[in-house]
Every structure is written in structure tokens, then in C-alpha cells.
Design a protein around this motif. Structure first.
Motif, PDB file in Angstrom:
ATOM      1  N   SER A   1       1.120  -1.207   0.183  1.00 24.34           N
ATOM      2  CA  SER A   1       0.088   0.199   0.316  1.00 24.34           C
ATOM      3  C   SER A   1       0.403   1.345  -0.003  1.00 24.34           C
ATOM      4  N   VAL A   2       2.232   1.370   0.799  1.00 28.15           N
ATOM      5  CA  VAL A   2       3.157   1.813   0.766  1.00 28.15           C
ATOM      6  C   VAL A   2       3.201   2.127  -0.956  1.00 28.15           C
ATOM      7  N   LYS A   3       4.255   1.232  -0.913  1.00 23.98           N
ATOM      8  CA  LYS A   3       4.695   1.146  -2.704  1.00 23.98           C
ATOM      9  C   LYS A   3       4.030   1.860  -3.509  1.00 23.98           C
ATOM     10  N   ILE A   4       2.458   1.400  -3.614  1.00 21.80           N
ATOM     11  CA  ILE A   4       1.440   1.677  -4.606  1.00 21.80           C
ATOM     12  C   ILE A   4       1.237   3.334  -4.418  1.00 21.80           C
ATOM     13  N   SER A   5       1.104   3.391  -3.207  1.00 14.77           N
ATOM     14  CA  SER A   5       0.478   4.846  -2.763  1.00 14.77           C
ATOM     15  C   SER A   5       2.125   6.035  -3.597  1.00 14.77           C
ATOM     16  N   LYS A   6       3.009   5.313  -3.303  1.00 14.85           N
ATOM     17  CA  LYS A   6       3.356   6.388  -3.863  1.00 14.85           C
ATOM     18  C   LYS A   6       3.942   6.570  -5.345  1.00 14.85           C
ATOM     19  N   SER A   7       3.797   5.188  -5.893  1.00 14.98           N
ATOM     20  CA  SER A   7       3.899   5.180  -7.459  1.00 14.98           C
ATOM     21  C   SER A   7       2.578   6.056  -8.085  1.00 14.98           C
ATOM     22  N   VAL A   8       1.727   6.338  -8.031  1.00 17.67           N
ATOM     23  CA  VAL A   8       0.765   6.607  -8.011  1.00 17.67           C
ATOM     24  C   VAL A   8       1.127   8.528  -7.701  1.00 17.67           C
ATOM     25  N   ASP A   9       1.368   8.432  -6.239  1.00 18.44           N
ATOM     26  CA  ASP A   9       1.601   9.993  -6.351  1.00 18.44           C
ATOM     27  C   ASP A   9       2.487  10.384  -7.457  1.00 18.44           C
ATOM     28  N   ASP A  10       3.077   9.682  -7.785  1.00 24.00           N
ATOM     29  CA  ASP A  10       4.556   9.556  -8.811  1.00 24.00           C
ATOM     30  C   ASP A  10       3.970  10.637 -10.282  1.00 24.00           C
ATOM     31  N   VAL A  11       3.204   9.354 -10.429  1.00 22.24           N
ATOM     32  CA  VAL A  11       3.000   9.066 -11.346  1.00 22.24           C
ATOM     33  C   VAL A  11       1.914  10.520 -11.820  1.00 22.24           C
ATOM     34  N   ALA A  12       1.061  10.671 -10.800  1.00 21.92           N
ATOM     35  CA  ALA A  12       0.377  11.861 -10.601  1.00 21.92           C
ATOM     36  C   ALA A  12       0.402  13.456 -10.290  1.00 21.92           C
ATOM     37  N   LYS A  13       1.725  13.031 -10.450  1.00 24.88           N
ATOM     38  CA  LYS A  13       2.972  14.546 -10.269  1.00 24.88           C
ATOM     39  C   LYS A  13       3.467  15.427 -11.343  1.00 24.88           C
ATOM     40  N   VAL A  14       3.909  13.353 -12.628  1.00 27.93           N
ATOM     41  CA  VAL A  14       4.628  13.532 -13.673  1.00 27.93           C
ATOM     42  C   VAL A  14       3.812  13.984 -14.522  1.00 27.93           C
ATOM     43  N   LEU A  15       2.413  13.374 -14.536  1.00 25.19           N
ATOM     44  CA  LEU A  15       1.356  14.418 -15.680  1.00 25.19           C
ATOM     45  C   LEU A  15       0.285  15.813 -14.717  1.00 25.19           C
ATOM     46  N   ASN A  16       0.834  16.384 -13.633  1.00 20.28           N
ATOM     47  CA  ASN A  16       0.868  17.700 -13.224  1.00 20.28           C
ATOM     48  C   ASN A  16       2.025  18.654 -13.641  1.00 20.28           C
ATOM     49  N   ASP A  17       2.764  17.860 -13.493  1.00 20.10           N
ATOM     50  CA  ASP A  17       3.868  18.563 -13.856  1.00 20.10           C
ATOM     51  C   ASP A  17       4.212  18.730 -15.618  1.00 20.10           C
ATOM     52  N   ILE A  18       3.645  17.838 -16.258  1.00 18.48           N
ATOM     53  CA  ILE A  18       4.080  17.835 -17.547  1.00 18.48           C
ATOM     54  C   ILE A  18       3.132  18.170 -17.998  1.00 18.48           C
ATOM     55  N   LYS A  19       1.488  18.529 -17.813  1.00 18.88           N
ATOM     56  CA  LYS A  19       0.127  19.544 -18.262  1.00 18.88           C
ATOM     57  C   LYS A  19       0.533  21.053 -17.800  1.00 18.88           C
ATOM     58  N   HIS A  20       1.276  21.159 -16.876  1.00 21.23           N
ATOM     59  CA  HIS A  20       1.614  22.445 -16.516  1.00 21.23           C
ATOM     60  C   HIS A  20       2.493  23.956 -17.551  1.00 21.23           C
ATOM     61  N   ASP A  21       3.492  22.187 -17.363  1.00 17.37           N
ATOM     62  CA  ASP A  21       4.661  22.622 -18.330  1.00 17.37           C
ATOM     63  C   ASP A  21       3.947  22.988 -19.683  1.00 17.37           C
ATOM     64  N   ALA A  22       3.485  21.366 -19.980  1.00 17.38           N
ATOM     65  CA  ALA A  22       2.536  21.635 -21.706  1.00 17.38           C
ATOM     66  C   ALA A  22       2.154  22.007 -22.069  1.00 17.38           C
ATOM     67  N   ALA A  23       1.252  22.938 -21.233  1.00  9.41           N
ATOM     68  CA  ALA A  23       0.024  23.532 -21.611  1.00  9.41           C
ATOM     69  C   ALA A  23       0.681  25.000 -21.064  1.00  9.41           C
ATOM     70  N   GLU A  24       1.496  25.442 -20.628  1.00 11.02           N
ATOM     71  CA  GLU A  24       2.086  26.993 -21.051  1.00 11.02           C
ATOM     72  C   GLU A  24       2.604  27.120 -21.867  1.00 11.02           C
ATOM     73  N   GLU A  25       3.965  25.897 -22.637  1.00  5.17           N
ATOM     74  CA  GLU A  25       4.830  26.007 -23.884  1.00  5.17           C
ATOM     75  C   GLU A  25       3.426  26.222 -24.751  1.00  5.17           C
ATOM     76  N   PHE A  26       2.797  25.730 -25.159  1.00  5.41           N
ATOM     77  CA  PHE A  26       2.230  25.322 -25.516  1.00  5.41           C
ATOM     78  C   PHE A  26       1.257  25.727 -26.407  1.00  5.41           C
ATOM     79  N   GLN A  27       0.530  26.675 -25.344  1.00  3.01           N
ATOM     80  CA  GLN A  27       0.144  28.064 -26.306  1.00  3.01           C
ATOM     81  C   GLN A  27       0.541  29.234 -26.236  1.00  3.01           C
TER      82      GLN A  27
END
Length: 183
Positions: free
Chosen positions: A77-103
Motif C-alpha cells: 500500500s505504501v509503495k503503490i501510493s507512492k507510485s500513484v503520487d509519482d505518476v500524478a506529479k509527472v502528469l501535473n508537471d507535464i500538464k502545467h509546463d506543456a500547457a504554458e509552452e504550447f499556449q
């Protein structure tokens, strides 16, 4: 690059574009199209590598044995939670950076396309005299917001943020005026 620097660069590009001849304006748009294509390529590559890495880690955790004991449950549960958080962070970072640069790249291209249409005198079949008056008005407005932004960027903090917000509004107004010429 800071928001103020990006806005200054965009305004400077529009000032250059409004003064270009037809051929130069066409080339300016083509360069901007290539830039947006490059941004898309970069986004596609940047998205796949970090996302593949973190989603692979999550996938590994999802396939590890069943949680049949308290210890297995705690560990997974700890490892899965950490992995889920890591994926969510990558997606959030990509979304923010990508959206700004693309826009930024998309707005730049769109504005240059409208300026090219203006240079080609396609705007609602306006009379040449009216086109020149509109061009002069746009140049005055662009020079004024560039000067306002430069003055504000010399002051730190809140004034700079206010100027950036005001500049965004002024650019949106110019963008709206250009689009209206082609409707």
C-alpha cells in the motif's frame, strides 16, 4: 524565461510582423509554424519518457503478489501510493509546463497568421486607407504596451505582476481586434 520577458518577446515579434512586407510576413509565419511543430515534438518526447518511467514503477507495484497478510498489505500500500503520487506529479508537471509552452507558441502563431492576413489586405476587404489607419493604431498600441511593460519590469514584485496582467489583457484585446477583421 519569465512571464514578463515572454510578453516582451511576443510584443516585439508583433511589432516586427506589422512592419514586414508580404514575403517577409509569410516567412515569419512559416518560422512560427516550425516553432510550434518543434514544441509539439518536444512535448511528445518529454511526456513519454518520465511518464513511462513512473507508470512502469506503478505497473510493477500493481503486479506484485497479493496482499494476503498485514505486512504485505502495509508494504504494497505504501509503495503503490507512492507510485500513484509519482505518476500524478509527472502528469501535473507535464500538464502545467506543456500547457504554458504550447499556449505561448500557439498564441504567437495565431497572432502572426492574423497579422499576415492583415499584411495581405484580406481583412474584410477594407479600403487601403482604413488598413493603414488600423495598422498605425495597432503599432501605437503595441509600442505603448511594450513601454508600459518595460517600465513595470524595472519595478519588482506586485507592480510587475500587475503590468503582466495588464499586458495580457491588452494583447487579448489586440488579438480580438485582429480576429474580428477576419470574421
Amino acid at each position: 524565461m519569465t512571464t514578463i520577458k515572454k510578453l516582451q518577446q511576443h510584443i516585439d515579434e508583433l511589432i516586427v510582423q506589422i512592419d514586414l512586407g508580404k514575403l517577409e510576413a509569410i516567412n515569419h509565419v512559416e518560422e512560427s509554424k516550425k516553432k510550434l511543430g518543434g514544441v509539439l515534438n518536444k512535448l511528445e518526447q518529454s511526456v513519454s519518457k518520465p511518464l513511462k518511467e513512473k507508470s512502469g514503477e506503478l505497473r510493477l507495484q500493481l503486479h506484485l503478489g497479493k496482499m494476503e497478510t498485514k505486512d504485505a498489505w502495509q508494504e504494497q500500500s505504501v509503495k503503490i501510493s507512492k507510485s500513484v503520487d509519482d505518476v500524478a506529479k509527472v502528469l501535473n508537471d507535464i500538464k502545467h509546463d506543456a500547457a504554458e509552452e504550447f499556449q505561448d507558441a500557439a498564441d504567437s502563431l495565431t497572432d502572426k497568421i492574423h497579422m499576415l492576413g492583415f499584411n495581405l489586405a484580406l481583412a474584410k476587404e477594407l479600403a487601403e486607407e482604413e488598413l493603414e489607419l488600423t495598422r498605425a493604431g495597432l503599432k501605437i498600441k503595441l509600442h505603448q504596451i511594450r513601454q508600459d511593460l518595460r517600465s513595470a519590469s524595472e519595478h519588482a514584485g506586485e507592480k510587475a505582476r500587475e503590468a503582466a496582467a495588464d499586458t495580457r489583457v491588452a494583447l487579448a484585446d489586440i488579438r480580438s481586434n485582429l480576429r474580428a477583421l477576419f470574421k
